[in-house]
Every structure is written in structure tokens, then in C-alpha cells.
Design a protein around this motif. Structure first.
Motif, PDB file in Angstrom:
ATOM      1  N   ASP A  98      50.285  81.799  24.605  1.00 58.90           N
ATOM      2  CA  ASP A  98      51.144  81.242  25.649  1.00 58.90           C
ATOM      3  C   ASP A  98      51.210  82.161  26.869  1.00 58.90           C
ATOM      4  OD1 ASP A  98      51.869  78.973  24.137  1.00 58.90           O
ATOM      5  OD2 ASP A  98      53.453  80.108  23.132  1.00 58.90           O
ATOM      6  N   MET A  99      50.928  83.439  26.673  1.00 56.83           N
ATOM      7  CA  MET A  99      50.985  84.407  27.775  1.00 56.83           C
ATOM      8  C   MET A  99      49.666  84.492  28.546  1.00 56.83           C
ATOM      9  SD  MET A  99      54.072  85.454  27.704  1.00 56.83           S
ATOM     10  CE  MET A  99      53.984  86.823  28.854  1.00 56.83           C
ATOM     11  N   LYS A 100      48.577  83.953  27.971  1.00 55.37           N
ATOM     12  CA  LYS A 100      47.271  84.039  28.650  1.00 55.37           C
ATOM     13  C   LYS A 100      47.313  83.314  29.988  1.00 55.37           C
ATOM     14  CE  LYS A 100      43.349  83.939  26.415  1.00 55.37           C
ATOM     15  NZ  LYS A 100      42.244  83.565  25.506  1.00 55.37           N
ATOM     16  N   GLY A 101      46.654  83.923  30.979  1.00 50.40           N
ATOM     17  CA  GLY A 101      46.582  83.332  32.299  1.00 50.40           C
ATOM     18  C   GLY A 101      46.859  84.365  33.374  1.00 50.40           C
ATOM     19  N   THR A 102      46.967  83.904  34.601  1.00 53.36           N
ATOM     20  CA  THR A 102      47.249  84.764  35.745  1.00 53.36           C
ATOM     21  C   THR A 102      48.695  84.558  36.167  1.00 53.36           C
ATOM     22  OG1 THR A 102      44.949  84.637  36.475  1.00 53.36           O
ATOM     23  CG2 THR A 102      46.578  85.305  38.121  1.00 53.36           C
ATOM     24  N   GLU A 109      60.257  94.265  30.062  1.00 54.06           N
ATOM     25  CA  GLU A 109      60.906  93.692  28.899  1.00 54.06           C
ATOM     26  C   GLU A 109      61.663  92.452  29.350  1.00 54.06           C
ATOM     27  OE1 GLU A 109      63.534  95.021  25.053  1.00 54.06           O
ATOM     28  OE2 GLU A 109      63.583  96.285  26.823  1.00 54.06           O
ATOM     29  N   GLY A 110      61.485  91.344  28.621  1.00 51.25           N
ATOM     30  CA  GLY A 110      62.170  90.121  29.012  1.00 51.25           C
ATOM     31  C   GLY A 110      61.883  88.983  28.064  1.00 51.25           C
ATOM     32  N   THR A 111      62.084  87.771  28.561  1.00 52.43           N
ATOM     33  CA  THR A 111      61.878  86.567  27.766  1.00 52.43           C
ATOM     34  C   THR A 111      61.142  85.526  28.608  1.00 52.43           C
ATOM     35  OG1 THR A 111      64.031  85.688  28.424  1.00 52.43           O
ATOM     36  CG2 THR A 111      63.937  86.901  26.329  1.00 52.43           C
ATOM     37  N   LEU A 112      60.567  84.560  27.934  1.00 52.09           N
ATOM     38  CA  LEU A 112      59.902  83.447  28.595  1.00 52.09           C
ATOM     39  C   LEU A 112      60.875  82.278  28.569  1.00 52.09           C
ATOM     40  CD1 LEU A 112      57.129  83.013  29.867  1.00 52.09           C
ATOM     41  CD2 LEU A 112      56.364  82.051  27.702  1.00 52.09           C
ATOM     42  N   GLU A 113      61.312  81.836  29.754  1.00 50.62           N
ATOM     43  CA  GLU A 113      62.262  80.734  29.866  1.00 50.62           C
ATOM     44  C   GLU A 113      61.634  79.622  30.697  1.00 50.62           C
ATOM     45  OE1 GLU A 113      65.988  82.193  31.402  1.00 50.62           O
ATOM     46  OE2 GLU A 113      65.867  83.990  30.162  1.00 50.62           O
ATOM     47  N   ASN A 114      61.368  78.493  30.057  1.00 47.91           N
ATOM     48  CA  ASN A 114      60.721  77.358  30.736  1.00 47.91           C
ATOM     49  C   ASN A 114      59.439  77.778  31.442  1.00 47.91           C
ATOM     50  OD1 ASN A 114      62.807  75.534  29.973  1.00 47.91           O
ATOM     51  ND2 ASN A 114      64.071  76.350  31.623  1.00 47.91           N
ATOM     52  N   GLY A 115      58.640  78.605  30.777  1.00 47.53           N
ATOM     53  CA  GLY A 115      57.356  79.035  31.319  1.00 47.53           C
ATOM     54  C   GLY A 115      57.428  80.151  32.344  1.00 47.53           C
ATOM     55  N   VAL A 116      58.617  80.707  32.588  1.00 42.10           N
ATOM     56  CA  VAL A 116      58.804  81.790  33.554  1.00 42.10           C
ATOM     57  C   VAL A 116      59.288  83.034  32.810  1.00 42.10           C
ATOM     58  CG1 VAL A 116      60.102  82.554  35.591  1.00 42.10           C
ATOM     59  CG2 VAL A 116      59.362  80.171  35.406  1.00 42.10           C
ATOM     60  N   PHE A 117      58.609  84.176  33.039  1.00 38.75           N
ATOM     61  CA  PHE A 117      59.049  85.445  32.448  1.00 38.75           C
ATOM     62  C   PHE A 117      60.182  85.983  33.308  1.00 38.75           C
ATOM     63  CE2 PHE A 117      59.149  90.036  32.340  1.00 38.75           C
ATOM     64  CZ  PHE A 117      59.029  90.333  30.995  1.00 38.75           C
ATOM     65  N   LYS A 118      61.311  86.277  32.669  1.00 38.45           N
ATOM     66  CA  LYS A 118      62.457  86.873  33.359  1.00 38.45           C
ATOM     67  C   LYS A 118      62.840  88.128  32.606  1.00 38.45           C
ATOM     68  CE  LYS A 118      64.211  82.485  35.014  1.00 38.45           C
ATOM     69  NZ  LYS A 118      65.343  81.574  35.089  1.00 38.45           N
ATOM     70  N   GLY A 119      62.913  89.262  33.333  1.00 38.15           N
ATOM     71  CA  GLY A 119      63.259  90.505  32.669  1.00 38.15           C
ATOM     72  C   GLY A 119      63.405  91.664  33.623  1.00 38.15           C
ATOM     73  N   GLN A 120      63.112  92.846  33.106  1.00 37.95           N
ATOM     74  CA  GLN A 120      63.226  94.072  33.875  1.00 37.95           C
ATOM     75  C   GLN A 120      61.944  94.882  33.759  1.00 37.95           C
ATOM     76  OE1 GLN A 120      65.912  93.441  31.509  1.00 37.95           O
ATOM     77  NE2 GLN A 120      66.849  92.314  33.179  1.00 37.95           N
ATOM     78  N   TYR A 121      61.747  95.743  34.765  1.00 34.11           N
ATOM     79  CA  TYR A 121      60.655  96.714  34.755  1.00 34.11           C
ATOM     80  C   TYR A 121      61.275  98.094  34.840  1.00 34.11           C
ATOM     81  CZ  TYR A 121      56.703  99.561  36.123  1.00 34.11           C
ATOM     82  OH  TYR A 121      55.742 100.538  36.159  1.00 34.11           O
TER      83      TYR A 121
END
Length: 132
Positions: free
Chosen positions: A30-34, A103-115
Motif C-alpha cells: 500500500d505504501m509503494k509509489g511516489t 512516524e505516523g499513520t495512513l488516513e484515507n490514503g494520506v500519511f500524517k505524522g511527524q519528522y
């Protein structure tokens, strides 16, 4: 006292049921891609915002994945770093690169987190990544 104990137990059970998520845990595939990332926070004590980072994930096995990150550093120098990532059983995503991590989560196809980055350029930023 029994009624209070039973009421507390019922609240605890109900709270536990409410906290579980029916969303499926993503896989490495699910993470593969650009992905393009935007973020804002602090680096070396100064407020920063960036919009020029691209992450390309081209390998995945099970809950793990890898690829590279490309971004423009200060002075216009284009940098490329290797990245590796894993997805925990609860859906938390950890992506490491040469000197920091996301570090974060995938929400509706969008990664949301922190660097977070330590060392010469300590950085803490909120980040959003969207797949192209």
C-alpha cells in the motif's frame, strides 16, 4: 459498592470497544509509489516549511518497504537518501532515512505524522505525504 464496581467495569469495557478501529492495517504494498511531502516545524531553532520532498517507495514485502527520498537542501543542492519503513500491527508507520525518521499513520490514503532529525540539524516537524 457492587453497583459502582459494575458501572466502572461497564465504562471500561465500553471505552475499550470504542477505541478499536475497524480500518484495515496497510501493508508495504500500500505504501509503494511516489509520494510528495509538505511539512512545517522547527530546524536549528528556526521555523521552517518545506514542499519539495519526494519519496519513492519501490520495494515492499509484507509490512516492510524501502526506496529513496529526494529533496532540495539549502543552497539549492538536490539530496537523495535511502529510506526503509515498517508498519506495526496497529497501523503505525515508521520510516527511517540516513539522519532522521518519520512516524505516523495512513488516513484515507494520506500519511500524517511527524519528522524528527537529530545531530547537526535538529528538526521536529509535522508532515503530510500524498501519493501522486
Amino acid at each position: 459498592a457492587l453497583a459502582v464496581t459494575c458501572a466502572a467495569a461497564l465504562i471500561t469495557v465500553a471505552a475499550g470497544c470504542g477505541s478499536s478501529s475497524s480500518a484495515e492495517v496497510p501493508t508495504g504494498a500500500d505504501m509503494k509509489g511516489t509520494w510528495t511531502s509538505t511539512g512545517s516545524g522547527y530546524e536549528n531553532g528556526k521555523a521552517v516549511t518545506w514542499q519539495s520532498s519526494t519519496i519513492i517507495i519501490d520495494k515492499a514485502v509484507g509490512q516492510a518497504f524501502s526506496g529513496n527520498e529526494k529533496y532540495t537542501h539549502s543552497g539549492g543542492v538536490v539530496m537523495r537518501e535511502s529510506i526503509q519503513g515498517v508498519i506495526a500491527p496497529d497501523g503505525d508507520i515508521l520510516i527511517i532515512e540516513e539522519d532522521g525518521f518519520y512516524e505516523g499513520t495512513l488516513e484515507n490514503g494520506v500519511f500524517k505524522g511527524q519528522y524528527v532529525e537529530m545531530g547537526d540539524e535538529p528538526t521536529a516537524a509535522n508532515v503530510t505525504m500524498t501519493k501522486k
